[in-house]
Structure formats: structure tokens, C-alpha cells
Motif scaffolding. Structure first.
Motif, mmCIF file in Angstrom:
data_model
loop_
_atom_site.group_PDB
_atom_site.id
_atom_site.type_symbol
_atom_site.label_atom_id
_atom_site.label_comp_id
_atom_site.label_asym_id
_atom_site.label_seq_id
_atom_site.Cartn_x
_atom_site.Cartn_y
_atom_site.Cartn_z
ATOM 1 N N HIS A 11 6.992 -0.140 -6.689
ATOM 2 C CA HIS A 11 7.472 0.051 -5.243
ATOM 3 C C HIS A 11 7.940 1.385 -5.139
ATOM 4 C CE1 HIS A 11 9.348 -0.742 -1.359
ATOM 5 N NE2 HIS A 11 10.525 -0.522 -1.848
ATOM 6 N N SER A 12 7.631 2.338 -4.336
ATOM 7 C CA SER A 12 7.968 3.789 -4.171
ATOM 8 C C SER A 12 7.537 4.328 -5.535
ATOM 9 C CB SER A 12 9.119 3.923 -3.823
ATOM 10 O OG SER A 12 9.551 3.051 -2.604
ATOM 11 N N GLY A 13 6.579 4.280 -6.136
ATOM 12 C CA GLY A 13 6.102 4.910 -7.326
ATOM 13 C C GLY A 13 6.647 4.586 -8.472
ATOM 14 N N ARG A 14 7.726 3.575 -8.569
ATOM 15 C CA ARG A 14 8.173 3.153 -9.692
ATOM 16 C C ARG A 14 7.824 1.588 -9.898
ATOM 17 N NH1 ARG A 14 13.478 6.793 -10.198
ATOM 18 N NH2 ARG A 14 12.732 8.348 -8.795
ATOM 19 N N ILE A 15 7.800 1.263 -11.351
ATOM 20 C CA ILE A 15 7.816 -0.124 -11.444
ATOM 21 C C ILE A 15 9.161 -0.779 -11.562
ATOM 22 C CG2 ILE A 15 7.430 -1.535 -13.581
ATOM 23 C CD1 ILE A 15 5.314 -0.141 -14.444
ATOM 24 N N GLN A 16 9.358 -1.936 -10.743
ATOM 25 C CA GLN A 16 10.396 -2.584 -10.501
ATOM 26 C C GLN A 16 10.745 -3.606 -11.718
ATOM 27 O OE1 GLN A 16 11.896 -3.649 -6.736
ATOM 28 N NE2 GLN A 16 12.052 -1.460 -6.423
ATOM 29 N N SER B 218 0.921 -1.269 -0.074
ATOM 30 C CA SER B 218 -0.030 0.141 -0.022
ATOM 31 C C SER B 218 0.799 1.187 -0.097
ATOM 32 C CB SER B 218 -0.981 -0.039 1.291
ATOM 33 O OG SER B 218 -0.273 -0.439 2.302
ATOM 34 N N GLY B 219 0.395 2.221 -0.846
ATOM 35 C CA GLY B 219 1.217 3.463 -1.033
ATOM 36 C C GLY B 219 2.286 3.532 -1.970
ATOM 37 N N CYS B 220 2.328 2.278 -2.706
ATOM 38 C CA CYS B 220 3.220 2.192 -3.875
ATOM 39 C C CYS B 220 3.110 3.009 -4.964
ATOM 40 C CB CYS B 220 3.679 0.707 -4.098
ATOM 41 S SG CYS B 220 2.421 -0.029 -5.046
ATOM 42 N N HIS C 259 -5.393 -3.958 -13.869
ATOM 43 C CA HIS C 259 -6.032 -4.676 -12.604
ATOM 44 C C HIS C 259 -5.137 -4.416 -11.499
ATOM 45 C CE1 HIS C 259 -8.151 -8.093 -10.739
ATOM 46 N NE2 HIS C 259 -7.737 -7.304 -9.893
ATOM 47 N N VAL C 260 -5.607 -3.510 -10.648
ATOM 48 C CA VAL C 260 -4.808 -3.078 -9.536
ATOM 49 C C VAL C 260 -5.123 -3.933 -8.536
ATOM 50 C CG1 VAL C 260 -4.396 -1.401 -7.689
ATOM 51 C CG2 VAL C 260 -4.375 -0.719 -10.277
ATOM 52 N N THR C 261 -4.065 -4.700 -7.684
ATOM 53 C CA THR C 261 -4.599 -5.332 -6.535
ATOM 54 C C THR C 261 -3.379 -5.508 -5.602
ATOM 55 O OG1 THR C 261 -5.163 -7.679 -5.972
ATOM 56 C CG2 THR C 261 -3.953 -7.448 -7.863
ATOM 57 N N HIS C 262 -3.893 -5.862 -4.352
ATOM 58 C CA HIS C 262 -2.733 -6.161 -3.453
ATOM 59 C C HIS C 262 -2.586 -7.386 -3.131
ATOM 60 C CE1 HIS C 262 -6.167 -5.383 -0.764
ATOM 61 N NE2 HIS C 262 -5.717 -6.606 -0.305
ATOM 62 N N SER D 44 -2.602 2.537 -7.324
ATOM 63 C CA SER D 44 -4.000 3.280 -7.581
ATOM 64 C C SER D 44 -3.917 4.746 -8.032
ATOM 65 C CB SER D 44 -4.653 3.379 -6.002
ATOM 66 O OG SER D 44 -5.300 2.269 -5.671
ATOM 67 N N SER D 45 -2.685 5.290 -7.705
ATOM 68 C CA SER D 45 -2.366 6.609 -8.297
ATOM 69 C C SER D 45 -2.297 6.571 -9.824
ATOM 70 C CB SER D 45 -1.202 7.365 -7.681
ATOM 71 O OG SER D 45 -1.445 7.240 -6.423
ATOM 72 N N THR D 46 -1.397 5.602 -10.334
ATOM 73 C CA THR D 46 -1.244 5.184 -11.622
ATOM 74 C C THR D 46 -2.795 4.870 -12.340
ATOM 75 O OG1 THR D 46 0.816 4.140 -10.854
ATOM 76 C CG2 THR D 46 -0.151 3.627 -13.404
ATOM 77 N N LEU D 47 -3.518 4.256 -11.654
ATOM 78 C CA LEU D 47 -4.794 4.162 -12.448
ATOM 79 C C LEU D 47 -5.551 5.387 -12.498
ATOM 80 C CD1 LEU D 47 -5.534 1.285 -13.182
ATOM 81 C CD2 LEU D 47 -7.049 1.118 -11.350
ATOM 82 N N ARG D 48 -5.622 6.145 -11.434
ATOM 83 C CA ARG D 48 -6.217 7.435 -11.411
ATOM 84 C C ARG D 48 -5.483 8.285 -12.721
ATOM 85 N NH1 ARG D 48 -9.364 8.718 -7.359
ATOM 86 N NH2 ARG D 48 -8.992 10.980 -7.723
ATOM 87 N N LEU D 49 -4.375 8.108 -12.748
ATOM 88 C CA LEU D 49 -3.872 9.133 -13.792
ATOM 89 C C LEU D 49 -4.311 8.685 -15.346
ATOM 90 C CD1 LEU D 49 0.117 9.192 -12.778
ATOM 91 C CD2 LEU D 49 -1.813 11.061 -12.909
ATOM 92 N N ILE D 50 -4.377 7.274 -15.350
ATOM 93 C CA ILE D 50 -4.772 6.713 -16.714
ATOM 94 C C ILE D 50 -6.425 7.226 -16.987
ATOM 95 C CG2 ILE D 50 -5.017 4.586 -18.204
ATOM 96 C CD1 ILE D 50 -2.827 3.353 -16.292
ATOM 97 N N ALA D 51 -7.112 7.271 -15.775
ATOM 98 C CA ALA D 51 -8.513 7.538 -15.839
ATOM 99 C C ALA D 51 -8.551 8.837 -16.112
ATOM 100 C CB ALA D 51 -9.163 7.128 -14.565
#
Lengths: 293, 322
Positions: free
Chosen positions: B207-212, B37-39, B188-191, B42-49
Motif C-alpha cells: 500500500h503506497s509503496g510499502r509492504i503492510q 493499482s499504483g501501490c 507473482h504480482v497480481t491485483h 509492478s515497480s518492485t518487480l521492475r526493481l528486482i528485474a
């Protein structure tokens, strides 16, 4: 037994609400004035018959309805705009939220005195401005055409923050993702207001409406201080008239009749307002049913 | 018809919530965004939306840059974690609202909603308020609304996280049938990593806002590019041995086995999981988790070993795979 837990509250209600109500109802069928030596003497329906023929009562009733209708209507519209604005995120919002409550926090007598000075002719600032603007002296509190508007103005100024606060509390219960979902479906701000905000805000609008209707229908202090019911009793409210009958003319029987009549009337108005709002903002397009708060 | 995300970023104040995000999703492909959580998933999804403004980078949908197009214009179908159904409207009216807003004719609306309700098997619940539906039914209404939108990309924001584990399992094949059959890109965003592995073609670990790493579930499991991914993907969690010369050796719990020679261990506790059991061991190399069949007897003297080929090596400082 749950009733025992409610007993203290019920007792309080009984003492401050039910007992006086029955006392007024009882008194309204009695002559009780200086003439009877302040002894209640049954007089059949004479008080009620007098009320029906009392032109001053009917005039006051019309003025009270005008005052309550116009000021509550304006208050709710303004309060909705203010609440929507205060619900948005912008710099200094919290300061404005606090400041907006000041008119409501002022004692009515104090703010009514303030407005009396503002509207004063010839020393008040309004008179000063109208003279500069070339309109001349309006004598707002002395002119039957303007005096009632002044009372509405002062009332709106004072109680809009209260209504706005209730509506703001309601707005904050609406989840943001409802708006987001509708935006993704192509909805604009106006559609969101109509389809989400207003229907979900309805219980809060209703609450503010009922509070304010009941309160403004019984308006006394504001008018007593601002105009005293004048000029020529054109701003007199029912509460003011009841007060005059009871405490100036010492006619408690007739005063109780006025109070009982307005009690019945305000109850009716509240029920009508409630049902009216159910129809105006339906919760469900297919249902027009009355839904509880 | 594909979704391309190039160097996407968003910051609030000085803080970057998502940065340098690159992702490519084909038609009919489902990419899962997973992470703690906090990675920023969801923010990425909101950007795309289009619900949050893009600070840098581009979102390209069907060769069109939509980075600065309003949410209403984006043709995005989103399913919210909370379902976001209007509580005062019936199931039918909830589905109708979007069609009405987009100017679909009343007779058309009726027909399309009816067909959709049949597809999600809710035809007899059309006049019911969302509060009267079960969680799974609400989720299907939310899904139906996204499907009725007929979007160019599907965004699922933890659509099943409010459901219990059993219902989630039942709904997975349904989600696949309804959404993936549309031949549109799906994010699909999921934890829940099980959910991600079960549904997604590829998984992107944030992780921390970046794709690993973006890879298929098997690749991610067998060849994690960072220690973080190795720890994040796979349950029970991977064992990390004491670092030696700046190298961390990691071994999956199911790769460990009992042997005559190897690492001597002390059994600390035991969890019985039905088809397998999980042993918590204490060894000179640190604490270890060992997963084995329940039919195995736990030996008196615990000596565990593993094959060299099952070892993963990571750099101690950067966490990168070596």
C-alpha cells in the motif's frame, strides 16, 4: 454500395492523376511543337526513338539517379539516427523535436536561395572559410565535381526532418516491454536495434523511402533555383529537362515522352526498393515473402 | 538459493514509489505481491528485474548483491502482462532469440525449444505468429520463454490479467506445475486476490509503496494487521461498524447470521451468487453486507448478530490491529 462513398475521392484522382497520365501517354506518340503550330500530329514512335538516342536525356537520367540515390540513402540513415535520438528521454528533447522540423517547413525556393548564397563564390561563407583554411576558392556551384554534391547537401538538409518524423512516429508504436524482455534475455542495444527496432520499423522505413524516392526522382525546384541545372547541365534532372523541352522549346510531344519514360522508371524503382527492403529486413527468419504495409 | 530484499527503495524526483521494502523468498516458494493499482507492486518487480534503477537498499540473490547488476546479467525470468512477444517472429523464433543471444549452439537450441514446446503443449504451433494464438497460448509462450532462460528467480507481472476468468482458473494449476516445480523463488504480482490465494504460499500486501503485511493466505484473512488489509483481502468486503472511542470493529460478511436479538436491519438489496447470496443491509451501525446460503429464507424482521470471536478491532487513526 461502398463505391459511392469513395466516388468523390476517385473523381478527384481521375481528374488530377489519371487524365493527365493518359494525356501524356497519348501526346508522347505525337509531334506537338511550335513547328507543327502546336497541333498534335501522330508521328508513330518517333519521340521514343529520339529519346533512346538523346545523349542529354541519358546523362540527365544518370544524374537524377545519382542525386536520388545518394540523397535518399543519406537521408534515411541520418533520419534513423535522429529518430532514435529523439525517441530517447532527455532534457530539451521537445524543443529539439520542434526545431528539427524547421528545414522541412521552409519553402524549397527560399531554402535553395539561401544555400545558393552560402555556396556563392566569392561572397558566400563557405568560400570565405576555404580561403582562410588555405584550400583556396572552390567555386562550388561552378565546378561539375562539387555542384551536384551541393544539390544533394541542400536536399538532405531539407528533407531529413520529414523522414525522421515518419521514423519517429514508427518508433513510438513499438511497445517498451519488447525491449525490456529482450534485455532480460541478455540482449544489448545493438541486438535490440537489429531484432526489434528495424523489423518493426520496416513499414515506416518503406513509407519514407518510397515517398522520398518518388519525390527526389522528380526534383525540380531545388535544382532550378540552386544551379539552374548547371554548370554545363551537370546537375540537370529529368524534370528540368522536361521543363526545358515543354516551356522553353515548346516541344510538348517530346516533353511528354520524357515524363512518361520517367513515370515508368520511378514506378519500377519503387517496386524494386519495396522488394529489396523485404529481403534486407526480413520479418521472419524463415520467410522471405513480400508482406504488405 | 534464495532471494532477499532489504530496505529496497526507488524514488523519481521527490516521490518515493517503493520504500523500506523487506522480503525474503525461499527456493520453490511463491510470494504474491498484491495491492491496489499504483501501490508499487509492478515497480518492485521492475526493481528486482533490473529494469529500473535501485535508489536505496539491496537485492540479494544467492548471497550475491545484484542491486546494481545490469538486467541482462541478472538471470531473471520475467513474464509480462502484455506477454511482450515479438509480433514479427514465429513462436519458435521468439523462443530462439534469447538462446541465440546467450550463445547457445543451434542444435541445442532446436532440442531445448522442442522440449519446452511439448512441456507447454504448443508443439504444433511452433511456426505460427503470436497474433494467430489465443490469449492463453500467448501466455504459455511467454512462460516458455522465461523457463528457457533457466533463471535464478521468476517474476510474474500480472501474467493472467489479460485472460478471461475461466481461462485464468484453468491456467492456475498449469502455472503452478511449470514454475513452482523449478524450485526457484517466484514473485507473482497480481491485483486478483483469488489468484494470489490460489497460487502463492505467502502474500505480501503493498500500500503506497510499502509492504503492510507478509503472511500466508489464511493468516492474512483471519489476522489482518491493518484495516486496509482487512478491507482488501476477502470478498465480499469486510463490514466496518461505526467507530467507538477510536476503535473500529470489523466483521466479515460470512460471520453475520440471523438471530432473535442483535442489530435490527433493513434489507436494501440482494445479490444471488449461485452458491451463496449477498444481502445489503442498513443498520444503526451503518450499512452491512451479509453473506449466507441461498437456502436460507430472508426473515421479515431482520435482526443480525455475530460471535464476539469473529470481531476484528482496529485503531481508528493508524488503522493498526488492536
Amino acid at each position: 454500395m461502398i463505391i459511392f462513398l469513395l466516388l468523390p475521392a476517385l473523381l478527384l484522382l481521375l481528374v488530377v492523376f489519371v487524365v493527365p497520365l493518359f494525356r501524356y501517354a497519348w501526346l508522347s506518340f505525337h509531334a506537338d511543337s511550335v513547328i507543327t503550330g502546336l497541333i498534335a500530329i501522330p508521328n508513330g514512335g518517333a519521340n521514343w526513338l529520339r529519346l533512346l538516342q538523346d545523349l542529354r536525356y541519358w546523362q540527365d537520367l544518370g544524374q537524377t539517379l545519382r542525386f536520388a540515390g545518394v540523397s535518399v540513402g543519406l537521408e534515411l540513415i541520418l533520419a534513423l539516427c535522429i529518430a532514435l535520438l529523439l525517441d530517447q528521454r532527455w532534457r530539451g528533447r521537445d524543443v529539439v523535436r520542434t526545431l528539427a522540423l524547421i528545414p522541412w517547413a521552409l519553402p524549397t525556393t527560399v531554402m535553395a536561395l539561401g544555400w545558393r548564397w552560402i555556396f556563392n563564390t566569392p561572397y558566400g561563407p563557405i568560400d570565405h572559410f576555404t580561403k582562410i583554411a588555405g584550400i583556396g576558392s572552390l567555386n562550388i556551384l561552378g565546378d561539375p565535381n562539387f555542384a551536384w554534391i551541393a544539390t544533394v547537401w541542400a536536399d538532405v538538409w531539407k528533407t531529413t526532418p520529414f523522414a525522421a518524423l515518419i521514423l519517429l512516429a514508427g518508433l513510438q508504436t513499438i511497445p517498451a516491454d519488447l525491449y525490456e524482455a529482450l534485455r532480460l534475455e541478455g540482449g544489448n542495444a545493438l541486438i535490440c536495434l537489429r531484432r526489434i527496432t528495424l523489423p518493426l520499423l520496416r513499414p515506416y522505413i518503406l513509407l519514407a523511402l518510397l515517398f522520398r524516392l518518388a519525390q527526389s526522382f522528380g526534383v525540380f525546384d531545388l535544382i532550378q533555383v540552386l544551379t539552374g541545372g548547371g554548370p554545363a547541365s551537370t546537375t540537370e534532372s529529368i524534370a528540368l529537362y522536361a521543363y526545358w523541352n515543354a516551356l522553353r522549346f515548346l516541344d510538348f510531344g517530346y516533353s511528354s515522352t520524357i515524363i512518361m519514360a520517367s513515370f515508368v522508371l520511378i514506378s519500377l524503382i519503387c517496386v524494386i526498393a519495396w522488394i529489396g527492403l523485404q529481403v534486407l529486413i526480413p520479418t521472419h527468419p524463415k520467410s522471405r515473402g513480400v508482406i504488405e504495409l | 538459493m534464495t532471494l532477499q530484499i532489504q530496505n529496497l527503495g526507488r524514488h523519481v524526483g521527490q516521490q518515493w514509489i517503493v520504500r523500506h521494502l523487506n522480503l525474503h523468498v525461499e527456493d520453490g516458494e511463491c510470494v504474491a505481491l498484491v495491492g491496489p493499482s499504483g501501490c508499487g507492486k509492478s515497480s518492485t518487480l521492475r526493481l528486482i528485474a533490473g529494469l529500473d534503477p535501485v535508489s536505496e537498499g539491496e537485492i540479494i540473490l544467492n548471497q550475491k548483491n545484484i542491486s546494481h547488476v545490469s538486467a541482462a546479467q541478472r538471470a531473471v525470468g520475467m513474464v509480462f502482462q502484455s506477454y511482450a512477444l515479438l509480433p514479427h517472429l514465429s513462436v519458435f523464433a521468439n523462443l530462439e532469440l534469447g538462446l541465440r543471444v546467450r550463445g547457445v549452439r543451434p542444435s541445442d537450441r532446436q532440442q531445448r525449444i522442442q522440449a519446452m514446446l511439448e512441456l507447454v503443449q504448443l508443439q504444433d504451433r511452433a511456426d505460427v505468429l503470436p497474433a494467430q494464438l489465443s490469449g492463453g497460448q500467448r501466455q504459455r509462450v511467454a512462460l516458455a520463454r522465461a523457463l528457457l532462460r533457466d533463471p535464478d528467480v521468476y517474476l510474474l507481472d500480472e501474467p493472467m490479467s489479460n485472460l478471461d476468468a475461466q481461462l485464468r482458473e484453468e491456467l492456475r494449476p498449469e502455472l503452478r506445475r511449470l514454475v513452482l516445480d523449478r524450485q526457484k523463488p517466484v514473485i507473482h504480482v497480481t491485483h486478483d486476490q483469488h489468484e494470489a490465494m490460489a497460487i502463492a504460499d505467502r502474500i505480501a500486501v503493498l500500500h503506497s509503496g510499502r509492504i503492510q503485511q507478509v503472511a500466508t493466505p489464511t493468516e492474512l484473512y483471519h489476522l489482518p494487521e491493518t484495516l486496509f488489509i482487512a478491507k482488501f483481502i476477502g470478498r465480499p468486503q469486510i463490514n466496518c461498524l461505526r467507530p467507538k472511542d477510536g476503535v473500529i470493529t470489523a466483521v466479515r460478511p460470512e460471520s453475520l447470521f440471523f438471530a432473535k436479538e442483535g442489530l435490527p436491519c433493513k434489507l436494501m438489496s440482494r445479490e444471488w451468487l449461485g452458491s451463496s447470496q449477498l444481502l445489503y443491509l442498513e443498520s444503526p451501525e451503518g450499512s452491512l453486507r451479509l453473506s449466507c446460503s441461498t437456502s436460507v429464507d430472508i426473515p421479515e424482521s431482520l435482526i443480525v448478530s455475530w460471535h464476539r470471536s469473529d470481531e476484528h478491532y482496529f485503531d481508528e487513526d493508524s488503522g493498526r490491529r488492536l
